[in-house]
Structures are given as structure tokens and as C-alpha cells.
Design a protein around this motif. Structure first.
Motif, PDB file in Angstrom:
ATOM      1  N   ASP A  80      -0.361   7.395 -17.830  1.00  0.00           N
ATOM      2  CA  ASP A  80      -0.368   5.949 -17.985  1.00  0.00           C
ATOM      3  C   ASP A  80      -0.035   5.296 -16.645  1.00  0.00           C
ATOM      4  OD1 ASP A  80      -1.050   5.931 -20.637  1.00  0.00           O
ATOM      5  OD2 ASP A  80       1.030   6.006 -21.335  1.00  0.00           O
ATOM      6  N   PRO A  81      -1.006   4.622 -16.029  1.00  0.00           N
ATOM      7  CA  PRO A  81      -0.713   3.949 -14.764  1.00  0.00           C
ATOM      8  C   PRO A  81       0.023   2.648 -15.001  1.00  0.00           C
ATOM      9  CG  PRO A  81      -2.964   3.521 -15.398  1.00  0.00           C
ATOM     10  CD  PRO A  81      -2.389   4.435 -16.449  1.00  0.00           C
ATOM     11  N   VAL A  82       0.653   2.141 -13.973  1.00  0.00           N
ATOM     12  CA  VAL A  82       1.334   0.859 -14.038  1.00  0.00           C
ATOM     13  C   VAL A  82       0.324  -0.211 -13.658  1.00  0.00           C
ATOM     14  CG1 VAL A  82       3.160  -0.554 -13.048  1.00  0.00           C
ATOM     15  CG2 VAL A  82       3.568   1.876 -13.518  1.00  0.00           C
ATOM     16  N   VAL A  83       0.164  -1.185 -14.527  1.00  0.00           N
ATOM     17  CA  VAL A  83      -0.776  -2.262 -14.251  1.00  0.00           C
ATOM     18  C   VAL A  83      -0.240  -3.111 -13.098  1.00  0.00           C
ATOM     19  CG1 VAL A  83       0.280  -3.846 -15.912  1.00  0.00           C
ATOM     20  CG2 VAL A  83      -2.120  -4.122 -15.304  1.00  0.00           C
ATOM     21  N   GLY A  84      -1.119  -3.614 -12.287  1.00  0.00           N
ATOM     22  CA  GLY A  84      -0.645  -4.480 -11.223  1.00  0.00           C
ATOM     23  C   GLY A  84      -1.617  -4.613 -10.079  1.00  0.00           C
ATOM     24  N   ILE A  85      -1.162  -5.342  -9.067  1.00  0.00           N
ATOM     25  CA  ILE A  85      -1.938  -5.654  -7.870  1.00  0.00           C
ATOM     26  C   ILE A  85      -1.212  -5.068  -6.661  1.00  0.00           C
ATOM     27  CG2 ILE A  85      -2.830  -7.494  -6.396  1.00  0.00           C
ATOM     28  CD1 ILE A  85      -4.220  -7.514  -8.995  1.00  0.00           C
ATOM     29  N   THR A  86      -1.977  -4.497  -5.743  1.00  0.00           N
ATOM     30  CA  THR A  86      -1.433  -4.038  -4.464  1.00  0.00           C
ATOM     31  C   THR A  86      -2.076  -4.855  -3.359  1.00  0.00           C
ATOM     32  OG1 THR A  86      -1.108  -1.800  -5.321  1.00  0.00           O
ATOM     33  CG2 THR A  86      -1.123  -2.077  -2.936  1.00  0.00           C
ATOM     34  N   TRP A  87      -1.256  -5.446  -2.487  1.00  0.00           N
ATOM     35  CA  TRP A  87      -1.736  -6.319  -1.415  1.00  0.00           C
ATOM     36  C   TRP A  87      -1.591  -5.657  -0.061  1.00  0.00           C
ATOM     37  CZ3 TRP A  87       1.296 -11.340  -2.992  1.00  0.00           C
ATOM     38  CH2 TRP A  87       0.530 -12.088  -3.894  1.00  0.00           C
ATOM     39  N   ASP A  88      -2.598  -5.877   0.768  1.00  0.00           N
ATOM     40  CA  ASP A  88      -2.540  -5.550   2.187  1.00  0.00           C
ATOM     41  C   ASP A  88      -3.068  -6.768   2.936  1.00  0.00           C
ATOM     42  OD1 ASP A  88      -2.052  -4.084   4.453  1.00  0.00           O
ATOM     43  OD2 ASP A  88      -3.803  -2.795   4.270  1.00  0.00           O
ATOM     44  N   ARG A  89      -3.194  -6.668   4.225  1.00  0.00           N
ATOM     45  CA  ARG A  89      -3.799  -7.757   4.995  1.00  0.00           C
ATOM     46  C   ARG A  89      -5.295  -7.811   4.701  1.00  0.00           C
ATOM     47  NH1 ARG A  89      -2.387  -6.465  11.025  1.00  0.00           N
ATOM     48  NH2 ARG A  89      -3.945  -8.125  11.286  1.00  0.00           N
ATOM     49  N   GLY A  90      -5.745  -8.886   4.062  1.00  0.00           N
ATOM     50  CA  GLY A  90      -7.163  -9.064   3.781  1.00  0.00           C
ATOM     51  C   GLY A  90      -7.737  -8.080   2.790  1.00  0.00           C
ATOM     52  N   ALA A  91      -6.888  -7.485   1.950  1.00  0.00           N
ATOM     53  CA  ALA A  91      -7.365  -6.494   0.988  1.00  0.00           C
ATOM     54  C   ALA A  91      -6.416  -6.430  -0.197  1.00  0.00           C
ATOM     55  CB  ALA A  91      -7.476  -5.116   1.643  1.00  0.00           C
ATOM     56  N   GLU A  92      -6.959  -6.043  -1.357  1.00  0.00           N
ATOM     57  CA  GLU A  92      -6.117  -5.825  -2.525  1.00  0.00           C
ATOM     58  C   GLU A  92      -6.774  -4.808  -3.442  1.00  0.00           C
ATOM     59  OE1 GLU A  92      -5.468  -9.325  -4.863  1.00  0.00           O
ATOM     60  OE2 GLU A  92      -7.489  -9.335  -5.716  1.00  0.00           O
ATOM     61  N   PHE A  93      -5.939  -4.222  -4.301  1.00  0.00           N
ATOM     62  CA  PHE A  93      -6.411  -3.256  -5.295  1.00  0.00           C
ATOM     63  C   PHE A  93      -5.680  -3.545  -6.595  1.00  0.00           C
ATOM     64  CE2 PHE A  93      -7.193   0.634  -7.527  1.00  0.00           C
ATOM     65  CZ  PHE A  93      -8.351   1.170  -6.972  1.00  0.00           C
ATOM     66  N   GLY A  94      -6.429  -3.602  -7.704  1.00  0.00           N
ATOM     67  CA  GLY A  94      -5.840  -3.889  -9.003  1.00  0.00           C
ATOM     68  C   GLY A  94      -6.105  -2.786 -10.008  1.00  0.00           C
ATOM     69  N   ILE A  95      -5.173  -2.576 -10.926  1.00  0.00           N
ATOM     70  CA  ILE A  95      -5.248  -1.519 -11.937  1.00  0.00           C
ATOM     71  C   ILE A  95      -4.990  -2.127 -13.311  1.00  0.00           C
ATOM     72  CG2 ILE A  95      -4.208   0.638 -12.775  1.00  0.00           C
ATOM     73  CD1 ILE A  95      -3.358   1.192  -9.862  1.00  0.00           C
ATOM     74  N   GLY A 122      -8.219   4.861   0.178  1.00  0.00           N
ATOM     75  CA  GLY A 122      -7.894   6.219  -0.249  1.00  0.00           C
ATOM     76  C   GLY A 122      -6.546   6.735   0.198  1.00  0.00           C
ATOM     77  N   ARG A 123      -5.882   6.032   1.121  1.00  0.00           N
ATOM     78  CA  ARG A 123      -4.543   6.444   1.557  1.00  0.00           C
ATOM     79  C   ARG A 123      -3.449   5.559   0.985  1.00  0.00           C
ATOM     80  NH1 ARG A 123      -4.583  10.186   5.636  1.00  0.00           N
ATOM     81  NH2 ARG A 123      -6.600  10.565   6.639  1.00  0.00           N
ATOM     82  N   TRP A 124      -3.827   4.678   0.060  1.00  0.00           N
ATOM     83  CA  TRP A 124      -2.821   3.846  -0.584  1.00  0.00           C
ATOM     84  C   TRP A 124      -2.058   4.660  -1.625  1.00  0.00           C
ATOM     85  CZ3 TRP A 124      -4.392  -1.962  -1.473  1.00  0.00           C
ATOM     86  CH2 TRP A 124      -4.801  -2.518  -0.240  1.00  0.00           C
ATOM     87  N   HIS A 125      -1.032   4.039  -2.202  1.00  0.00           N
ATOM     88  CA  HIS A 125      -0.128   4.755  -3.103  1.00  0.00           C
ATOM     89  C   HIS A 125      -0.867   5.299  -4.328  1.00  0.00           C
ATOM     90  CE1 HIS A 125      -0.087   1.567  -6.193  1.00  0.00           C
ATOM     91  NE2 HIS A 125      -0.033   0.693  -5.201  1.00  0.00           N
ATOM     92  N   PRO A 162       0.790  -1.238   0.000  1.00  0.00           N
ATOM     93  CA  PRO A 162       0.000   0.000   0.000  1.00  0.00           C
ATOM     94  C   PRO A 162       0.816   1.279   0.000  1.00  0.00           C
ATOM     95  CG  PRO A 162      -1.008  -1.598   1.465  1.00  0.00           C
ATOM     96  CD  PRO A 162       0.303  -2.188   1.030  1.00  0.00           C
ATOM     97  N   ASP A 163       2.056   1.250   0.520  1.00  0.00           N
ATOM     98  CA  ASP A 163       2.886   2.456   0.507  1.00  0.00           C
ATOM     99  C   ASP A 163       3.628   2.636  -0.822  1.00  0.00           C
ATOM    100  OD1 ASP A 163       4.877   0.532   0.609  1.00  0.00           O
ATOM    101  OD2 ASP A 163       5.578   1.068   2.623  1.00  0.00           O
ATOM    102  N   GLY A 164       3.425   1.726  -1.763  1.00  0.00           N
ATOM    103  CA  GLY A 164       4.017   1.850  -3.087  1.00  0.00           C
ATOM    104  C   GLY A 164       5.260   1.024  -3.309  1.00  0.00           C
TER     105      GLY A 164
END
Length: 380
Positions: free
Chosen positions: A192-207, A241-244, A78-80
Motif C-alpha cells: 500500500d503506497p502513501v498517497v501524495g505529491i512529491t515536489w522538485d524544482r519544476g517537477a512533481e510526481f503524484g501517487i 527514477g532516482r526519487w524516493h 524527492p529524497d523522501g
């Protein structure tokens, strides 16, 4: 004598099956429950296996022109900070074709355009299906019922399939997997965003970038069953909303945020076929999205069914060819979900992250890409 097929469900799998069957000489009718088709959904990623199926159906070139090829990406915190990175083109080098991000509505329209004229019937509520190919639908407005008898009936009507419910009453109901997912598409991207997955504990965000300067994103969070719905965009912003960057920007830029409480068919069906009826896609093997294979597996089903349906043992061959592979992919998707997004124990999360950091990206890519390394039969 022309063989007739009735496909119940006008989603991606159902339309692909109709196109494939039509190409192999069948007269096809697609019965779609909704009265009018509208652009719906968010995005999806077509992997090598799905793209090859679309090539077999004759629409691969248009899909590639309307999609966005994979770019440099990977897995982040989440911090990038990066856990792993994969350069653009490595997936294409491994499999011979890139992954394509495309809006679900754009793919749906491409498939609709490839249907034979008059094949799609909207507002068609299917109220009865029998193993010998009888399909009864209730006409919109009048309430009158109309029955046809088909040589083949395809249940492509989703995870809560009416066809499966009618002919597989012993099948277990879909299981909630303890995850809520939100999806959205930004109007226009400013960079242009970088495609990928962001992992946290019990959570993820994909672009996932799309071809028309938009971005498809998804977020997933471990949740208890029955949590009430409300302002879904606000909830996503509160949690992510506070992720990278550019995650907060993407959420803020999205008008419509879709929510799904994820479910799957945890108990595999013993067969996808009964009499003249075959199930495909989510009706047969609804899976969690962690491998990104749900839509791709539906396309595999459609092409294999079209390739073998004319044979004397066609439906048995379809079941033999599709059930083991699709159920294996569904099981692997569930396992990846537990290892990735659903993992919440801090010790286990730290161990997972350390393992990802030391695993060579090419090795990790091969382990994931093996599910996409599949070639469809020819429909010519």
C-alpha cells in the motif's frame, strides 16, 4: 411534450449531463465521435463536490464501491523527506465525505451503464451546430449528413471543442502552459503506497491508490513547447527514477505511459450559453490539474444544467450559477500550479518549502478543501 437534448461528447461530463437530463424528463442523445468506446485514460480523484454530484445522479454508491478512499498522505521532497502530512480521514471530517481514487475507465463505464438504452451514438462526427439547436452529423462509412433539431444542445466535447469553435469563434484558443504530464496505472501493487505529491524544482510526481490493487501515478515537468515525442516511459524514468520509493517501482511496473502537453483556457469565456446551446466541462473552462478539480467541475456543470434546464430562464441560470465558480476554480488551479510544480527558482522553491513546513496541515487542508465544499441542487 417531451423535450429533446443532444449532447456532443461522450466523456464524463457529457454522460453525466445525459443522465441528469434524462432523470429530469428529457429525451437525450449522446453523439460521440469515436467509433468504439475502449477503456482509456488513467485515474482521477473524486472530491466531495464530485461525489455529491454522482449521488444526485444515482450512481454514487457504485462509484464508492469501485473506488479507493483517501489514505494518509501529504507532500514530500524527492529524497523522501516530508514537507507536510495529513492523516487518513481528515478530509472526510472536514467535508463529510472522503476523496475517492478511481480509474477513469471505471467511472466512464458506471456512467455508461446509467444511460437510457440507445442514447449513445458512436462514430458520430458533428459537422455543424447552430444557436437554434440544429445539429448536423456525418454518418460513418456513408458520409451522408443527418440534421436534427433539439430543444437543448450541450457542448461537452473537450478542450478543443467543435461546438465552442463553431459558436464562439471569437474565443481564444487553448494555451500551452509550459508543462508536460505523464500518467500511468500499474497492473498490481505489491504494497500500500502513501498517497501524495512529491515536489522538485519544476517537477512533481503524484501517487493515488486504486481499489483494484493498482496505482494511478502522474508526473509533470516544465518543458518548452514542441518537444518531440519518443520513449515516454524511458524519459520519465530518467527524470524521476532516482526519487524516493516507490516512485521508480511504479514507473517500471507500468506498461502504457500516457503523455499530455498541458493546455487550458486562459482567457475566460464571457458566457457558456448561446441560444439553445450550453458548454460544459473542458469545452467551457479547461483548467490545469493542480487542484484535481477538472472532472469534479464537469460533474457540477452537468448536475446544475440538469436541475435548471427546464426553466424558462434555464440556460441563463446555468451560466449565472456555473461560470463564476468554475472560472474561479480554474484561476486558482493555475495559481497552485505556479506555486507548486512549476516553481523552479531555487530561492523561491526554498521559501515555498519552508512555508509548507510551518503551515499547520489542517490549515493547508482547509485552504484546498474549500473548492470541494459545494453541494449540488436536487434532481428529484
Amino acid at each position: 411534450m417531451t423535450r429533446t437534448a443532444v449532447i456532443v461528447g461522450g466523456g464524463i461530463g457529457g454522460l453525466a449531463a445525459a443522465i441528469g437530463l434524462h432523470r429530469t424528463g428529457w429525451e437525450v442523445t449522446v453523439l460521440e465521435r469515436v467509433g468504439a468506446l475502449r477503456p482509456v485514460g488513467a485515474g482521477l480523484v473524486l472530491q466531495a463536490n464530485g461525489l455529491r454530484c454522482l449521488d444526485a445522479l444515482g450512481v454514487g454508491t457504485r462509484v464508492r464501491s469501485d473506488g479507493y478512499e483517501d489514505v494518509t498522505g501529504g507532500t514530500r521532497l524527492p529524497d523522501g523527506r516530508w514537507l507536510a502530512r495529513i492523516s487518513a480521514g481528515e478530509l472526510e471530517q472536514a467535508l463529510g465525505t472522503p476523496a475517492i481514487g478511481i480509474h477513469r475507465a471505471a467511472l466512464h463505464q458506471i456512467l455508461l451503464d446509467a444511460l437510457p438504452l440507445g442514447a449513445l451514438v458512436t462514430g458520430a462526427e458533428v459537422v455543424r451546430v447552430t444557436e437554434d439547436g440544429e445539429v448536423t452529423q456525418r454518418e460513418p462509412g456513408t458520409g451522408r449528413e443527418h440534421t436534427v433539431n433539439a430543444d437543448l444542445v450541450v457542448g461537452a466535447d473537450g478542450i478543443r471543442s467543435a461546438v465552442r469553435g463553431a459558436l464562439w469563434p471569437e474565443a481564444a484558443a487553448p494555451s500551452y502552459v509550459g508543462v508536460t504530464a505523464w500518467r500511468g496505472v500499474t497492473p498490481v501493487r505489491t504494497r500500500d503506497p502513501v498517497v501524495g505529491i512529491t515536489w522538485d524544482r519544476g517537477a512533481e510526481f503524484g501517487i493515488v491508490p486504486l481499489a483494484d490493487q493498482r496505482v494511478y501515478w502522474f508526473a509533470a515537468l516544465n518543458t518548452a513547447p514542441g518537444e518531440p515525442r519518443g520513449d515516454e516511459k524511458a524519459r520519465v524514468l530518467t527524470r524521476f527514477g532516482r526519487w524516493h520509493d516507490p516512485i521508480p517501482e511504479l514507473i517500471e511496473a507500468t506498461t502504457d505511459v500516457l503523455r499530455d502537453d498541458l493546455a487550458c483556457l486562459d482567457t475566460p469565456l464571457p458566457t457558456y450559453v448561446k441560444g439553445r446551446v450550453a458548454l460544459l466541462g473542458d469545452a467551457a473552462h479547461a483548467m490545469v490539474p493542480n487542484l484535481g478539480q477538472g472532472g469534479n467541475q464537469a460533474l457540477e456543470d452537468a448536475v446544475v444544467l440538469a436541475a435548471v434546464a427546464h426553466r424558462r430562464d434555464g440556460l441563463q441560470a446555468y451560466d449565472r450559477l456555473r461560470r463564476p465558480r468554475s472560472q474561479r476554480v480554474a484561476k486558482a488551479s493555475r495559481a497552485v500550479g505556479h506555486l507548486g510544480q512549476q516553481l523552479s527558482n531555487p530561492v523561491a522553491v526554498a521559501a515555498r518549502n519552508a512555508l509548507v513546513r510551518v503551515t499547520p496541515p489542517r490549515l493547508a487542508l482547509r485552504s484546498m478543501a474549500r473548492f470541494a465544499d459545494w453541494h449540488p441542487p436536487s434532481l428529484d
